[in-house]
Design an enzyme around this catalytic site. Sequence first.
Site, PDB file in Angstrom:
ATOM      1  N   ASN A 109      -6.762  32.469  -2.360  1.00  0.00           N
ATOM      2  CA  ASN A 109      -8.061  32.806  -1.744  1.00  0.00           C
ATOM      3  C   ASN A 109      -9.219  32.370  -2.531  1.00  0.00           C
ATOM      4  O   ASN A 109      -9.340  32.496  -3.608  1.00  0.00           O
ATOM      5  CB  ASN A 109      -8.222  34.484  -1.965  1.00  0.00           C
ATOM      6  CG  ASN A 109      -9.479  35.193  -1.456  1.00  0.00           C
ATOM      7  OD1 ASN A 109     -10.228  34.621  -0.691  1.00  0.00           O
ATOM      8  ND2 ASN A 109      -9.474  36.508  -1.834  1.00  0.00           N
ATOM      9  N   TRP A 110     -10.064  31.364  -1.858  1.00  0.00           N
ATOM     10  CA  TRP A 110     -11.126  30.606  -2.734  1.00  0.00           C
ATOM     11  C   TRP A 110     -12.253  31.314  -2.774  1.00  0.00           C
ATOM     12  O   TRP A 110     -13.220  31.100  -3.380  1.00  0.00           O
ATOM     13  CB  TRP A 110     -11.513  29.299  -2.069  1.00  0.00           C
ATOM     14  CG  TRP A 110     -10.080  28.323  -1.581  1.00  0.00           C
ATOM     15  CD1 TRP A 110      -9.150  28.527  -2.451  1.00  0.00           C
ATOM     16  CD2 TRP A 110     -10.359  27.112  -1.213  1.00  0.00           C
ATOM     17  NE1 TRP A 110      -8.149  27.258  -2.039  1.00  0.00           N
ATOM     18  CE2 TRP A 110      -9.063  26.545  -1.100  1.00  0.00           C
ATOM     19  CE3 TRP A 110     -11.244  26.442  -0.501  1.00  0.00           C
ATOM     20  CZ2 TRP A 110      -8.766  25.206  -1.128  1.00  0.00           C
ATOM     21  CZ3 TRP A 110     -10.993  24.994  -0.027  1.00  0.00           C
ATOM     22  CH2 TRP A 110      -9.730  24.343  -0.236  1.00  0.00           C
ATOM     23  N   LYS A 111     -12.185  32.643  -2.268  1.00  0.00           N
ATOM     24  CA  LYS A 111     -13.481  33.315  -2.224  1.00  0.00           C
ATOM     25  C   LYS A 111     -14.820  32.599  -1.913  1.00  0.00           C
ATOM     26  O   LYS A 111     -14.835  31.755  -1.114  1.00  0.00           O
ATOM     27  CB  LYS A 111     -13.614  34.205  -3.595  1.00  0.00           C
ATOM     28  CG  LYS A 111     -12.308  34.984  -3.808  1.00  0.00           C
ATOM     29  CD  LYS A 111     -12.363  35.851  -5.029  1.00  0.00           C
ATOM     30  CE  LYS A 111     -10.838  36.475  -5.017  1.00  0.00           C
ATOM     31  NZ  LYS A 111     -11.001  37.662  -6.419  1.00  0.00           N
TER      32      LYS A 111
ATOM     33  N   HIS B 295      -9.717  43.197   1.533  1.00  0.00           N
ATOM     34  CA  HIS B 295      -9.961  42.855   0.115  1.00  0.00           C
ATOM     35  C   HIS B 295     -10.840  43.689  -0.396  1.00  0.00           C
ATOM     36  O   HIS B 295     -11.751  44.066  -0.125  1.00  0.00           O
ATOM     37  CB  HIS B 295     -10.493  41.390   0.053  1.00  0.00           C
ATOM     38  CG  HIS B 295     -10.189  40.814  -1.426  1.00  0.00           C
ATOM     39  ND1 HIS B 295     -11.069  41.090  -2.427  1.00  0.00           N
ATOM     40  CD2 HIS B 295      -9.237  39.749  -2.160  1.00  0.00           C
ATOM     41  CE1 HIS B 295     -10.594  40.487  -3.664  1.00  0.00           C
ATOM     42  NE2 HIS B 295      -9.471  39.891  -3.465  1.00  0.00           N
TER      43      HIS B 295
ATOM     44  N   GLU C 236     -13.081  43.077  -2.606  1.00  0.00           N
ATOM     45  CA  GLU C 236     -14.466  42.598  -2.809  1.00  0.00           C
ATOM     46  C   GLU C 236     -15.069  43.020  -1.293  1.00  0.00           C
ATOM     47  O   GLU C 236     -16.488  43.009  -1.301  1.00  0.00           O
ATOM     48  CB  GLU C 236     -14.487  41.307  -2.930  1.00  0.00           C
ATOM     49  CG  GLU C 236     -14.229  41.244  -4.625  1.00  0.00           C
ATOM     50  CD  GLU C 236     -13.403  39.788  -5.035  1.00  0.00           C
ATOM     51  OE1 GLU C 236     -13.568  38.938  -4.011  1.00  0.00           O
ATOM     52  OE2 GLU C 236     -13.134  39.660  -6.180  1.00  0.00           O
TER      53      GLU C 236
ATOM     54  N   GLU D 172      -3.469  44.433  -4.989  1.00  0.00           N
ATOM     55  CA  GLU D 172      -4.345  43.899  -5.945  1.00  0.00           C
ATOM     56  C   GLU D 172      -4.940  45.031  -6.751  1.00  0.00           C
ATOM     57  O   GLU D 172      -6.126  45.524  -6.342  1.00  0.00           O
ATOM     58  CB  GLU D 172      -5.252  43.038  -5.285  1.00  0.00           C
ATOM     59  CG  GLU D 172      -4.728  41.821  -4.631  1.00  0.00           C
ATOM     60  CD  GLU D 172      -5.631  40.823  -4.369  1.00  0.00           C
ATOM     61  OE1 GLU D 172      -5.460  39.465  -4.480  1.00  0.00           O
ATOM     62  OE2 GLU D 172      -7.146  40.874  -3.946  1.00  0.00           O
TER      63      GLU D 172
ATOM     64  N   GLY E 200     -10.033  38.698 -11.366  1.00  0.00           N
ATOM     65  CA  GLY E 200     -11.032  38.047 -11.794  1.00  0.00           C
ATOM     66  C   GLY E 200     -11.552  38.429 -13.363  1.00  0.00           C
ATOM     67  O   GLY E 200     -12.488  37.971 -13.974  1.00  0.00           O
TER      68      GLY E 200
ATOM     69  N   SER F 166      -5.606  37.958 -11.164  1.00  0.00           N
ATOM     70  CA  SER F 166      -5.426  37.243 -12.584  1.00  0.00           C
ATOM     71  C   SER F 166      -3.839  36.416 -12.671  1.00  0.00           C
ATOM     72  O   SER F 166      -3.370  36.488 -13.869  1.00  0.00           O
ATOM     73  CB  SER F 166      -5.817  37.958 -13.890  1.00  0.00           C
ATOM     74  OG  SER F 166      -7.140  38.561 -13.684  1.00  0.00           O
TER      75      SER F 166
ATOM     76  N   GLY G  23      -6.903  33.985  -6.801  1.00  0.00           N
ATOM     77  CA  GLY G  23      -8.281  33.713  -6.700  1.00  0.00           C
ATOM     78  C   GLY G  23      -8.595  32.543  -7.492  1.00  0.00           C
ATOM     79  O   GLY G  23      -8.173  31.485  -7.004  1.00  0.00           O
ATOM     80  N   GLY G  24      -9.013  32.566  -8.846  1.00  0.00           N
ATOM     81  CA  GLY G  24      -9.187  31.698  -9.780  1.00  0.00           C
ATOM     82  C   GLY G  24      -8.427  30.426  -9.827  1.00  0.00           C
ATOM     83  O   GLY G  24      -8.830  29.064  -9.684  1.00  0.00           O
TER      84      GLY G  24
END
Length: 269
Positions: A9-11, A95, A97, A182, A188, A228, A249-250
């Site tokens: 997930n590149w966000k 999600h 976010e 999640e 993050g 993470s 993500g990251g």
Amino acid sequence: MRKPFMTGNWKMNKTVGEGAELVKALADMVWGVEDVTIAVCPPFTALQPIGQALRNTNIALGAQGMFWKTEGAYTGEVSPGMLKDVGCTYVILGHSERRGRFGVPDKDVTEELITVFGDNDATVNKKALFALDQGLKPIVCCGELLSERQAGNTDAVVVSQIKAALQGITAEQMADVTLAYEPVWAIGTGEVCEADEADRVCGVVRSTVVELYGDCVAQATIIQYGGSVKPDNIAGLIAKENIDGGLVGGASLKAADFAALVKAASSRA
Ligand code: 13P
């Protein structure tokens, strides 16, 4: 046996050029891995060119959201048909976010401001139903805030989010649904949920699917852990019975890191 599924997930990261560079490197690194489903979810602006770049690779394309209509006066929204048109197979829904639930406080993006645009249980359900109707495969997210965990409500939050999201979805359609646990406080933050606890909550998610659809559907449902996930903690997570992959993500923003996650999932398969 469930096939592991690693989703990047590149966000809100990567221009077209940066994304193209990333998937070119990634495609070389994971070429030949057949026992893991691999997907990347770029921002909307990069979907079309990244979809092109992924042709003839073993990496699928997903989007980070959608609206529950085919077309019309819905400024700023994107339909499932539009996403399929540029090559999407998957769509991330619900999600945290997008629900306005953040693990890292941001004074410029308060809950009050973001929920105006955000998702809730009802919109996630509408989107999941419509995605399936239109032939897109939803990755439906759930997870608790730190305050909910501290109050002992983790399981209740997760069960209620999953039940709400899946309302009206048939047992047959569940074959195209991926669930992702999640914990918001682990997103993050660098703070991964311990593998045993992540497995336990993914087990709670699976039990909820048992309750709704029976054992057969539940044993076939892919449940990802997200929060993470990194090359140095993936082995412990992916070894767990109820964790079938990661929503990342990251670590999905660097080809070598995401490739390492895919390979870890492959070694479990
Ligand atoms: P991080 O891997 O950066 O913690 O993000 C997890 C996530 O939210 C994926 O959807």
